[in-house]
Scaffold this active site. Structure first.
Site, PDB file in Angstrom:
ATOM      1  NE  ARG A  72      -4.262  -1.238  -0.091  1.00  0.00           N
ATOM      2  CZ  ARG A  72      -4.339  -2.272  -0.935  1.00  0.00           C
ATOM      3  NH1 ARG A  72      -3.314  -2.573  -1.711  1.00  0.00           N
ATOM      4  NH2 ARG A  72      -5.449  -2.980  -1.022  1.00  0.00           N
ATOM      5  CD  GLU A 132      -3.458   3.033  -5.534  1.00  0.00           C
ATOM      6  OE1 GLU A 132      -4.437   2.364  -5.909  1.00  0.00           O
ATOM      7  OE2 GLU A 132      -2.459   2.522  -5.011  1.00  0.00           O
ATOM      8  CG  HIS A 141      -3.526  -0.995  -7.030  1.00  0.00           C
ATOM      9  ND1 HIS A 141      -4.017  -0.325  -5.939  1.00  0.00           N
ATOM     10  CD2 HIS A 141      -3.484  -2.294  -6.654  1.00  0.00           C
ATOM     11  CE1 HIS A 141      -4.260  -1.169  -4.961  1.00  0.00           C
ATOM     12  NE2 HIS A 141      -3.948  -2.383  -5.377  1.00  0.00           N
TER      13      HIS A 141
HETATM   14  N1  LIG Z   1      -0.808  -4.382  -5.251  1.00  0.00           N
HETATM   15  C1  LIG Z   1      -1.812  -5.225  -5.228  1.00  0.00           C
HETATM   16  O1  LIG Z   1      -2.577  -5.319  -6.175  1.00  0.00           O
HETATM   17  C2  LIG Z   1      -2.021  -6.096  -4.035  1.00  0.00           C
HETATM   18  C3  LIG Z   1      -1.683  -5.645  -2.783  1.00  0.00           C
HETATM   19  N2  LIG Z   1      -1.869  -6.433  -1.682  1.00  0.00           N
HETATM   20  C4  LIG Z   1      -1.492  -5.892  -0.390  1.00  0.00           C
HETATM   21  O2  LIG Z   1      -0.356  -6.602   0.102  1.00  0.00           O
HETATM   22  C5  LIG Z   1      -0.372  -6.590   1.534  1.00  0.00           C
HETATM   23  C6  LIG Z   1      -0.081  -7.980   2.068  1.00  0.00           C
HETATM   24  O3  LIG Z   1      -1.107  -8.864   1.689  1.00  0.00           O
HETATM   25  P1  LIG Z   1      -1.152 -10.349   2.274  1.00  0.00           P
HETATM   26  O4  LIG Z   1       0.204 -10.945   2.245  1.00  0.00           O
HETATM   27  O5  LIG Z   1      -2.264 -11.026   1.580  1.00  0.00           O
HETATM   28  O6  LIG Z   1      -1.552 -10.063   3.788  1.00  0.00           O
HETATM   29  P2  LIG Z   1      -1.179 -10.932   5.074  1.00  0.00           P
HETATM   30  O7  LIG Z   1      -2.076 -10.461   6.159  1.00  0.00           O
HETATM   31  O8  LIG Z   1      -1.165 -12.378   4.722  1.00  0.00           O
HETATM   32  O9  LIG Z   1       0.336 -10.493   5.415  1.00  0.00           O
HETATM   33  C7  LIG Z   1       0.701  -9.293   6.023  1.00  0.00           C
HETATM   34  C8  LIG Z   1       1.885  -9.579   6.950  1.00  0.00           C
HETATM   35  O10 LIG Z   1       2.410  -8.351   7.420  1.00  0.00           O
HETATM   36  C9  LIG Z   1       2.820  -8.551   8.773  1.00  0.00           C
HETATM   37  N3  LIG Z   1       2.962  -7.294   9.489  1.00  0.00           N
HETATM   38  C10 LIG Z   1       2.030  -6.607  10.201  1.00  0.00           C
HETATM   39  N4  LIG Z   1       2.579  -5.508  10.737  1.00  0.00           N
HETATM   40  C11 LIG Z   1       3.882  -5.489  10.343  1.00  0.00           C
HETATM   41  C12 LIG Z   1       4.960  -4.613  10.592  1.00  0.00           C
HETATM   42  N5  LIG Z   1       4.801  -3.517  11.327  1.00  0.00           N
HETATM   43  N6  LIG Z   1       6.164  -4.896  10.046  1.00  0.00           N
HETATM   44  C13 LIG Z   1       6.329  -6.008   9.283  1.00  0.00           C
HETATM   45  N7  LIG Z   1       5.334  -6.894   9.036  1.00  0.00           N
HETATM   46  C14 LIG Z   1       4.133  -6.627   9.558  1.00  0.00           C
HETATM   47  C15 LIG Z   1       1.759  -9.452   9.342  1.00  0.00           C
HETATM   48  O11 LIG Z   1       2.226 -10.139  10.500  1.00  0.00           O
HETATM   49  C16 LIG Z   1       1.514 -10.405   8.176  1.00  0.00           C
HETATM   50  O12 LIG Z   1       2.337 -11.548   8.290  1.00  0.00           O
HETATM   51  C17 LIG Z   1      -1.748  -6.021   1.931  1.00  0.00           C
HETATM   52  O13 LIG Z   1      -1.604  -4.671   2.287  1.00  0.00           O
HETATM   53  C18 LIG Z   1      -2.559  -6.127   0.663  1.00  0.00           C
HETATM   54  O14 LIG Z   1      -3.594  -5.216   0.621  1.00  0.00           O
HETATM   55  C19 LIG Z   1      -2.364  -7.702  -1.797  1.00  0.00           C
HETATM   56  C20 LIG Z   1      -2.725  -8.195  -3.015  1.00  0.00           C
HETATM   57  C21 LIG Z   1      -2.614  -7.422  -4.229  1.00  0.00           C
HETATM   58  O1  LIG Z   2      -6.261  -7.186  -3.072  1.00  0.00           O
HETATM   59  C1  LIG Z   2      -5.663  -6.127  -2.839  1.00  0.00           C
HETATM   60  O2  LIG Z   2      -5.372  -5.733  -1.688  1.00  0.00           O
HETATM   61  C2  LIG Z   2      -5.289  -5.273  -3.949  1.00  0.00           C
HETATM   62  O3  LIG Z   2      -4.608  -4.292  -3.720  1.00  0.00           O
HETATM   63  C3  LIG Z   2      -5.804  -5.563  -5.306  1.00  0.00           C
HETATM   64  O4  LIG Z   2      -6.572  -4.445  -5.711  1.00  0.00           O
HETATM   65  P1  LIG Z   2      -7.530  -4.494  -7.005  1.00  0.00           P
HETATM   66  O5  LIG Z   2      -8.623  -5.466  -6.687  1.00  0.00           O
HETATM   67  O6  LIG Z   2      -6.700  -4.963  -8.170  1.00  0.00           O
HETATM   68  O7  LIG Z   2      -8.035  -3.119  -7.183  1.00  0.00           O
END
Ligand SMILES: NC(=O)C1=CN([C@@H]2O[C@H](COP(=O)(O)OP(=O)(O)OC[C@H]3O[C@@H](n4cnc5c(N)ncnc54)[C@H](O)[C@@H]3O)[C@@H](O)[C@H]2O)C=CC1
Ligand SMILES: O=C(O)C(=O)COP(=O)(O)O
Length: 621
Positions: free
Chosen positions: A309, A338, A357
């Site tokens: 993010r 965004e 994104h």
């Molecule tokens: N760019 C995109 O399109 C996408 C972005 N994302 C984003 O990626 C991020 C991670 O997603 P997931 O792995 O599915 O979530 P998740 O919940 O599986 O993993 C997040 C991890 O971050 C850790 N965490 C929490 N606070 C922390 C800190 N202060 N320092 C270091 N680690 C910390 C948690 O313990 C957890 O293991 C989310 O913010 C999600 O929205 C996810 C999918 C697509």
């Molecule tokens: O799943 C997430 O957290 C994402 O950031 C993906 O976003 P989107 O559904 O591609 O707009």
């Protein structure tokens, strides 16, 4: 299809949206989430009940309005209307069409969105639609479910959703691999200047020496956030021959070890890495965690990838770090705003590669996410429990009323216990001991356990935990929560005598909280309707759990309360409660001090400087 009032199968309940059903009231009694569907103007629903309970204002009217009366029987019911406000995979849309009237209207203005939700039972969005309080207001109670086709729910006002009795569900697993692959794509293309070289050649140039890159093999990659996406990035980076380290205070060390990844401190991660990839959620604790101060600790020439993010980075500070060369390059998929402004210096910076994104944007992920969210939304409209619900507890109103103060106690104990844990091992094993005079069948601990889980997880994650998803999230996070009941001889009029939360196999930031058995252990009770902390480690205390808390362990001697009270008083920090507990007179004692305000660092240091104080900790409730 006609249903008799004795029909109790979910299958029968599910047919409610697809065929005329004559006995509505009969269905309401059997649905798992009946209030999601039939009470547009209810004051208390499965979703907003928790908020109501937290405010302890549950009224008789509320209860009646939740379950309604038999007078609402109808001859037939229309199909639910589902508004899909952003592009959703076809398989998911088809699934929804089998079940409801689907309106796919993309790129709606905020005004048009507000008009449409007033005629919709469900809304499905991705990250591009802001589902604000105004949207819930405009829906006037019609909107029963919001489906976020993805992980992050920062674009949905959850508090407002809860207040308006609207369930929010997400699709947390189907885009993990896509996000990880995009992270790797950005890593490799940044290292080899693919985007810049592509633009250059299309501009008629042939600049081979300008775009000499750097190699990945043997380089150190720091993964910040070792969750679902971070783990998949680590797996892939290992395959590229990189040395992978990670910082995630809450990740289980054995999961990292199994992948050959070393878990390290934040400073160690950022100061030793050649590449840093961000995969933590945006929470108050991670907001702008990459700032001037942290950039200054990085190895000169570090390269940064962000597929998490935008808000975890101070974007102005990143521009300064790029200008000074501390950060050699950055590859960004996400931004504070965004789409970002065209004039943004960050976007225009020659050492920055950007994508709009796209992390979750693969055909496969979008089909997966679409199916995951369509099933969750349809299930919720049918009244089923959803494993990915982010804001919906569901307990009978009378149980909620009785448990209200214990719910608050449970969450606060979880929140306190996790703040007492430290060290790199991660919290894994939690035991909850309920002392109660009630029969086992007469005490439903699901909500209490859920609230303890919520208290433990929320400070360390952007996961929203409730009765519906607590076990799911705990399992995902590798938390093992066991419960034990001890029968005591107190009045069965009260559901619980005390709740004890133990965290084992972790170090503690406050040795006094560690019991003789070696676990962090705290216990609480409800007294006159107010949650109290009654035991810390082996020390008995009695302090109301309101505001914030300072725990001090000191030599048991006269004058301690006065000394600490004076230090706080000098800084205008109001003490709400104070209690001293000791095991042996004149040896050691624990002082628990409730404070309304958060003392500044200096004040806390002064407390720590009192010679008889051996250790202290400040805890936010
Ligand atoms: N760019 C995109 O399109 C996408 C972005 N994302 C984003 O990626 C991020 C991670 O997603 P997931 O792995 O599915 O979530 P998740 O919940 O599986 O993993 C997040 C991890 O971050 C850790 N965490 C929490 N606070 C922390 C800190 N202060 N320092 C270091 N680690 C910390 C948690 O313990 C957890 O293991 C989310 O913010 C999600 O929205 C996810 C999918 C697509
Ligand atoms: O799943 C997430 O957290 C994402 O950031 C993906 O976003 P989107 O559904 O591609 O707009």
């Amino acid at each position: 299809m006609a249903l008799s009032s004795s029909c109790s199968t979910l299958k029968a309940v599910n047919s409610r949206w697809t065929s005329p059903v004559p006995k509505l009231a009969a269905l309401r009694r059997h649905s798992l989430l009946p209030e999601l569907r039939y009470t547009p103007n209810v004051k208390l629903t499965a979703t907003n009940a928790l908020r109501t309970v937290e405010q302890t204002t549950l009224t008789e009217d509320n209860k009646l309005s939740t379950y309604g009366s038999d007078q609402e029987d109808q001859e037939s019911l229309p199909k639910p209307r589902i508004l899909v406000a952003e592009k959703l995979g076809e398989a998911g849309v088809n699934l929804l069409k089998d079940f409801g009237d689907v309106d796919c209207s993309y790129e709606l203005s905020p005004e048009d969105l507000k008009k449409k939700v007033a005629e919709s039972d469900a809304l499905i969005v991705r990250s591009g639609t802001k589902v604000t309080r105004e949207v819930f207001e405009a829906a006037k109670g019609r909107l029963k479910v919001v489906g976020r086709a993805g992980v992050g729910i920062d674009n949905v006002d959850l508090q407002a959703a809860t207040e308006y009795g609207c369930l929010v569900v997400n699709a947390p697993t189907a885009n993990t691999v896509a996000a990880a692959e995009h992270g790797i794509a950005l890593l490799a293309s940044m290292a080899r200047n693919v985007a810049q070289a592509d633009a250059s050649i299309k501009a008629g140039k042939w600049e081979r020496s300008k775009y000499v890159g750097v190699s990945l093999v043997g380089k150190t990659l720091a993964i910040m956030g070792f969750g679902k996406v971070g783990t998949e990035v680590a797996r892939r980076a290992k395959g590229l021959g990189m040395n992978v380290i990670s910082h995630d205070p809450y990740a289980p060390a054995d999961r990292a070890r199994a992948l050959g990844v070393e878990l390290v401190s934040f400073d160690q991660a950022i100061s030793t890495a050649d590449f840093i990839s961000l995969h933590m959620p945006l929470t108050p604790a991670t907001k702008k965690v990459f700032n001037d101060e942290t950039f200054s600790k990085m190895k000169k020439g570090v390269r940064l990838i962000n597929v998490a993010r935008g808000g975890v980075i101070d974007e102005d500070a990143l521009v300064r770090a790029l200008d000074s060369g501390v950060v050699a390059q950055a590859a960004l998929d996400v931004f504070c705003e965004e789409p970002p402004s065209k004039e943004s210096r960050l976007i225009q910076h020659e050492n920055v590669t950007v994508t709009p994104h796209l992390g979750a944007s693969t055909k496969e992920a979008q089909e997966g996410v679409a199916i995951e969210i369509a099933e969750a939304v349809a299930g919720a409209l049918k009244g089923e429990l959803s494993a990915t619900a982010v804001n919906a507890p569901m307990v009978a109103p009378e149980v909620l009323t009785e448990l209200a103060p214990y719910i608050v106690l449970a969450e606060k104990l979880g929140r306190l216990a996790v703040q007492l844990a430290s060290g790199g091992k991660g919290v894994q094993s939690i035991k909850v001991v309920y002392r109660s005079a009630r029969d086992r069948d007469d005490l439903d601990t699901r909500l209490l356990r859920a609230m303890i889980t919520k208290g433990i997880i929320e400070p360390i994650s952007d996961s929203y935990v409730n009765l519906v998803n607590a076990d799911f999230i705990a399992k995902q996070k590798g938390l093992r929560i066991s419960e034990e009941r001890t029968v005591v001889e107190s009045s069965p009029e009260y559901p619980v005598d005390s709740i004890q939360v133990q965290i084992s196999n972790v170090e503690s930031s406050f040795a006094g909280a560690v019991s003789d058995a070696g676990a962090i252990s705290i216990e609480g009770k409800v007294k006159y309707g107010v949650p109290h902390l009654t035991c810390v480690g082996s020390f008995g205390v009695d302090v109301s759990l309101e505001g914030n808390l300072i725990l001090c362990r000191q030599v048991d001697q006269p004058g301690m309360i006065g000394q600490v009270g004076n230090i706080l008083g000098e800084q205008n920090v109001n003490v709400s409660f104070m209690s001293v507990g000791r095991t042996v007179v004149r040896k050691q004692a624990i002082m628990a001090i409730g404070v309304d305000e958060e003392p500044d660092k200096k004040t806390l240091e002064k407390i720590g400087g009192v010679s008889a104080i051996e250790e202290f900790v400040f805890l936010k409730l």
